[in-house]
Design a protein around this motif. Structure first.
Motif, PDB file in Angstrom:
ATOM      1  N   HIS A 280      11.891  -8.898 -14.452  1.00 48.55           N
ATOM      2  CA  HIS A 280      11.744  -8.379 -13.219  1.00 48.55           C
ATOM      3  C   HIS A 280      12.746  -7.438 -12.819  1.00 48.55           C
ATOM      4  O   HIS A 280      12.606  -6.285 -12.276  1.00 48.55           O
ATOM      5  CB  HIS A 280      11.182  -9.420 -12.125  1.00 48.55           C
ATOM      6  CG  HIS A 280      10.839  -8.634 -10.706  1.00 48.55           C
ATOM      7  ND1 HIS A 280       9.438  -8.380 -10.544  1.00 48.55           N
ATOM      8  CD2 HIS A 280      11.431  -8.232  -9.709  1.00 48.55           C
ATOM      9  CE1 HIS A 280       9.474  -7.670  -9.509  1.00 48.55           C
ATOM     10  NE2 HIS A 280      10.555  -7.545  -8.903  1.00 48.55           N
TER      11      HIS A 280
ATOM     12  N   GLY B 257       2.175  -6.439  -1.619  1.00 52.40           N
ATOM     13  CA  GLY B 257       2.470  -5.679  -2.734  1.00 52.40           C
ATOM     14  C   GLY B 257       1.449  -5.088  -4.057  1.00 52.40           C
ATOM     15  O   GLY B 257       1.257  -4.018  -4.204  1.00 52.40           O
ATOM     16  N   THR B 258       0.462  -6.149  -4.067  1.00 53.26           N
ATOM     17  CA  THR B 258      -0.999  -6.042  -4.890  1.00 53.26           C
ATOM     18  C   THR B 258      -1.705  -4.985  -4.023  1.00 53.26           C
ATOM     19  O   THR B 258      -2.246  -4.041  -4.859  1.00 53.26           O
ATOM     20  CB  THR B 258      -1.514  -7.270  -4.885  1.00 53.26           C
ATOM     21  OG1 THR B 258      -0.682  -8.091  -5.718  1.00 53.26           O
ATOM     22  CG2 THR B 258      -2.857  -7.197  -5.679  1.00 53.26           C
TER      23      THR B 258
ATOM     24  N   ILE C 136      -0.084  -1.271  -4.645  1.00 50.16           N
ATOM     25  CA  ILE C 136      -0.350  -0.805  -5.930  1.00 50.16           C
ATOM     26  C   ILE C 136      -1.779  -0.513  -6.198  1.00 50.16           C
ATOM     27  O   ILE C 136      -2.187   0.555  -6.742  1.00 50.16           O
ATOM     28  CB  ILE C 136       0.141  -1.952  -6.901  1.00 50.16           C
ATOM     29  CG1 ILE C 136       1.625  -2.383  -6.839  1.00 50.16           C
ATOM     30  CG2 ILE C 136      -0.270  -1.521  -8.417  1.00 50.16           C
ATOM     31  CD1 ILE C 136       2.627  -1.096  -6.937  1.00 50.16           C
TER      32      ILE C 136
ATOM     33  N   THR D 167       6.418  -7.827  -2.572  1.00 54.99           N
ATOM     34  CA  THR D 167       6.903  -7.864  -4.094  1.00 54.99           C
ATOM     35  C   THR D 167       8.293  -8.643  -4.299  1.00 54.99           C
ATOM     36  O   THR D 167       8.533  -9.242  -5.070  1.00 54.99           O
ATOM     37  CB  THR D 167       7.174  -6.450  -4.676  1.00 54.99           C
ATOM     38  OG1 THR D 167       5.732  -5.788  -4.442  1.00 54.99           O
ATOM     39  CG2 THR D 167       7.410  -6.563  -5.972  1.00 54.99           C
TER      40      THR D 167
ATOM     41  N   LYS E 256       3.135 -11.853  -2.175  1.00 56.57           N
ATOM     42  CA  LYS E 256       2.721 -11.079  -3.189  1.00 56.57           C
ATOM     43  C   LYS E 256       1.559 -10.142  -3.016  1.00 56.57           C
ATOM     44  O   LYS E 256       1.496  -8.990  -3.567  1.00 56.57           O
ATOM     45  CB  LYS E 256       2.812 -11.618  -4.314  1.00 56.57           C
ATOM     46  CG  LYS E 256       3.077 -10.482  -5.687  1.00 56.57           C
ATOM     47  CD  LYS E 256       3.078 -11.389  -7.154  1.00 56.57           C
ATOM     48  CE  LYS E 256       3.180 -10.542  -8.212  1.00 56.57           C
ATOM     49  NZ  LYS E 256       3.227 -11.235  -9.507  1.00 56.57           N
TER      50      LYS E 256
ATOM     51  N   GLY F 232       4.426  -3.268   0.910  1.00 58.00           N
ATOM     52  CA  GLY F 232       4.319  -3.481  -0.185  1.00 58.00           C
ATOM     53  C   GLY F 232       5.671  -3.891  -0.935  1.00 58.00           C
ATOM     54  O   GLY F 232       5.688  -4.910  -1.755  1.00 58.00           O
TER      55      GLY F 232
ATOM     56  N   SER G 198      11.777  -0.514  -6.132  1.00 57.81           N
ATOM     57  CA  SER G 198      11.320  -1.993  -5.540  1.00 57.81           C
ATOM     58  C   SER G 198      10.155  -2.680  -5.847  1.00 57.81           C
ATOM     59  O   SER G 198       9.909  -3.665  -5.710  1.00 57.81           O
ATOM     60  CB  SER G 198      11.389  -1.706  -4.050  1.00 57.81           C
ATOM     61  OG  SER G 198      10.622  -0.471  -3.639  1.00 57.81           O
ATOM     62  N   THR G 199       9.169  -1.705  -6.355  1.00 59.27           N
ATOM     63  CA  THR G 199       7.797  -2.223  -6.818  1.00 59.27           C
ATOM     64  C   THR G 199       7.669  -2.633  -8.134  1.00 59.27           C
ATOM     65  O   THR G 199       6.595  -2.992  -8.739  1.00 59.27           O
ATOM     66  CB  THR G 199       6.822  -1.381  -6.244  1.00 59.27           C
ATOM     67  OG1 THR G 199       6.762  -0.236  -6.780  1.00 59.27           O
ATOM     68  CG2 THR G 199       6.645  -1.252  -4.687  1.00 59.27           C
ATOM     69  N   THR G 200       8.477  -2.174  -9.059  1.00 57.36           N
ATOM     70  CA  THR G 200       8.548  -2.001 -10.639  1.00 57.36           C
ATOM     71  C   THR G 200       7.386  -1.379 -10.838  1.00 57.36           C
ATOM     72  O   THR G 200       7.126  -1.699 -12.116  1.00 57.36           O
ATOM     73  CB  THR G 200       8.762  -3.612 -10.883  1.00 57.36           C
ATOM     74  OG1 THR G 200       7.507  -4.292 -10.732  1.00 57.36           O
ATOM     75  CG2 THR G 200       9.744  -4.367 -10.312  1.00 57.36           C
ATOM     76  N   SER G 201       6.920  -0.503 -10.509  1.00 57.98           N
ATOM     77  CA  SER G 201       5.772   0.363 -10.988  1.00 57.98           C
ATOM     78  C   SER G 201       6.189   2.011 -10.795  1.00 57.98           C
ATOM     79  O   SER G 201       6.181   2.485  -9.823  1.00 57.98           O
ATOM     80  CB  SER G 201       4.437  -0.082 -10.233  1.00 57.98           C
ATOM     81  OG  SER G 201       3.659   0.827 -10.538  1.00 57.98           O
TER      82      SER G 201
END
Length: 436
Positions: A402, A66-67, A70, A229, A63, A225, A291-294
């Motif tokens: 999620h 992904g962090t 972001i 994630t 993870k 990323g 895909s990143t939920t952001s």
């Protein structure tokens, strides 16, 4: 060089300038899609073969990809919002123009938010998805992380989210709405001063272009990323989660599809033939947000793509930051959907008047939440407490949140892209793109 040779050379140059950005964008989209597939497959293999402790350790480690992505994006959001907004307002020239464009934006924001909230309420009352939720699948551990945060959303906290106490604190904490408020004052003051402010405006303009160049570098890391994630969430939860929540998630997907149809239809009416072109242009931001939920992660890239689409820089820099605080269409629909579904899961009947009151509460409390992790669930938790719905019911929808967040983040991006292009169209300054 003869004229025909020069014409052919010039023709080839234009073809290259038109096709090259498109090819680069398509490659990135392909890489992100492949990363999604690999991430899900890798996570599923780990979930099925490793022990629970090993799967959690794997999820925590991968993870980080992904962090990192972001966090890289978040480092440029505050300076990009501030610099572009100041330049955009200063170029508009006067407070009257700012007020006119802001007024048109708010008309769109309020209309889209109400439509999203009402759609969520309609679907829950029609299909009763809450009655299908398995009470034994509650994620009480995850709920503990949200309980403390939900108390933050009071009238006092709402004001604090809007009005900055320190410009530097707002920039440091990525409080987008506070940055917008300060940048509006700064831009109007710069426009009022006139020529004396020109060196500052030129400096901010250069900063904005440098940051947009950085965006290209950061986007190259997007596939990694995305892979990290998705692999993390599937490794920890597995795909079996859909067996318990298939109906609930299915109705939510239906709601998102209907919301997309509604937004796209309005966009088609206003933008006409360019609506398809807009969807192609924002394809990368949509996929990254999914895909990143952001939705926040694609803010810089979305800014760049909307300007390439033909929106004026000053309109994009003004409308888009506002949209990230006032125009989260996917999140709005989900908050109504989730709140009423939880009430149904516990067999609580809410009269129509109470549901409409809940909609108004959600309309107010949801503003200024951009950048707050799992903000939709925090507001759902606070709303449930307000309307005597067991707040621990949020634990019922946490396991699948999620996957719901993937869809609502992508929808937020679509809503803000439409808001920006529609206001540009209303202002009569939506130009033909320089490249496609």
């Amino acid at each position: 060089m003869k004229l025909p040779e020069y014409a052919a050379l010039k023709h080839n140059y234009y073809i290259a300038t038109l096709i090259q950005p498109c090819m680069k964008g398509n490659r990135l989209t392909l890489y992100i899609f492949l990363a999604m597939v690999i991430g899900v497959a890798l996570g599923y293999i780990v979930h099925e073969t490793a022990s629970i402790e090993s799967a959690k350790a794997f999820a925590g480690n991968i993870k980080l990809l992904g962090t990192i992505f972001i966090r890289l994006v978040k480092t440029i959001i505050a300076p990009l919002v501030f610099s572009t907004l100041v330049v955009g307002i200063a170029k508009m020239g006067d407070l009257k123009t700012v007020g006119r464009i802001g007024g048109k934006a708010m008309i769109w924001f309020i209309s889209a938010s109400l439509a999203s909230l009402l759609l969520g309420m309609f679907l829950v009352n029609l299909f009763h998805p809450g009655s299908y939720i398995d009470l034994g699948q509650a994620d009480t551990a995850g709920l503990k992380d949200l309980v403390g945060k939900s108390s933050e959303f009071s009238l006092q906290k709402f004001v604090e989210h809007v009005v900055p106490s320190s410009a530097f604190e707002a920039l440091a904490t990525n409080e987008i709405l506070q940055i917008v408020v300060f940048a509006v004052f700064f831009g109007i003051a710069a426009a009022a001063i006139g020529e004396k402010a020109l060196p500052v405006i030129k400096a901010f303009d250069a900063i904005a272009h440098i940051i947009l160049k950085i965006v290209g570098y950061i986007m190259a890391f997007a596939p990694l990323g995305v892979l990290g994630t998705l692999a993390a969430v599937v490794a920890e939860k597995g795909l079996s989660i859909f067996r318990f929540y298939l109906v609930y998630y299915g109705f939510f997907v239906l709601g998102i599809l209907l919301l997309w149809v509604l937004l796209s239809t309005v966009g088609l009416i206003i933008l006409k033939g360019r609506m398809k072109e807009l969807l192609v242009r924002i394809g990368n931001p949509l996929l990254i947000a999914f895909s990143t939920t952001s939705s926040e992660a694609v803010f810089p890239k979305l800014t760049e793509e909307l300007e390439k689409f033909g929106c004026k820089e000053q309109v994009v820099s003004f409308i888009l930051p506002l949209g990230y605080s006032f125009n989260l269409d996917g999140s709005m629909m989900y908050m109504t959907f989730a709140s009423l579904a939880i009430a149904q899961a516990y067999g609580i009947h809410l009269p129509l008047g109470t549901q409409l009151t809940m909609l108004l509460v959600l309309m107010l409390t949801s503003k200024g939440i951009a950048g707050v992790p799992r903000a939709s669930l925090i507001i759902v938790l606070a709303t449930c407490s307000m309307f005597k719905i067991p707040p621990e019911g949020v634990a019922l929808i946490l396991p699948i949140d999620h996957f719901c967040d993937m869809l609502r983040s992508m929808t937020n991006v679509l809503g803000n892209a439409l808001a920006t292009t529609v206001v540009s169209k209303w202002e009569g300054n939506l130009e033909n793109p320089t490249n496609i």
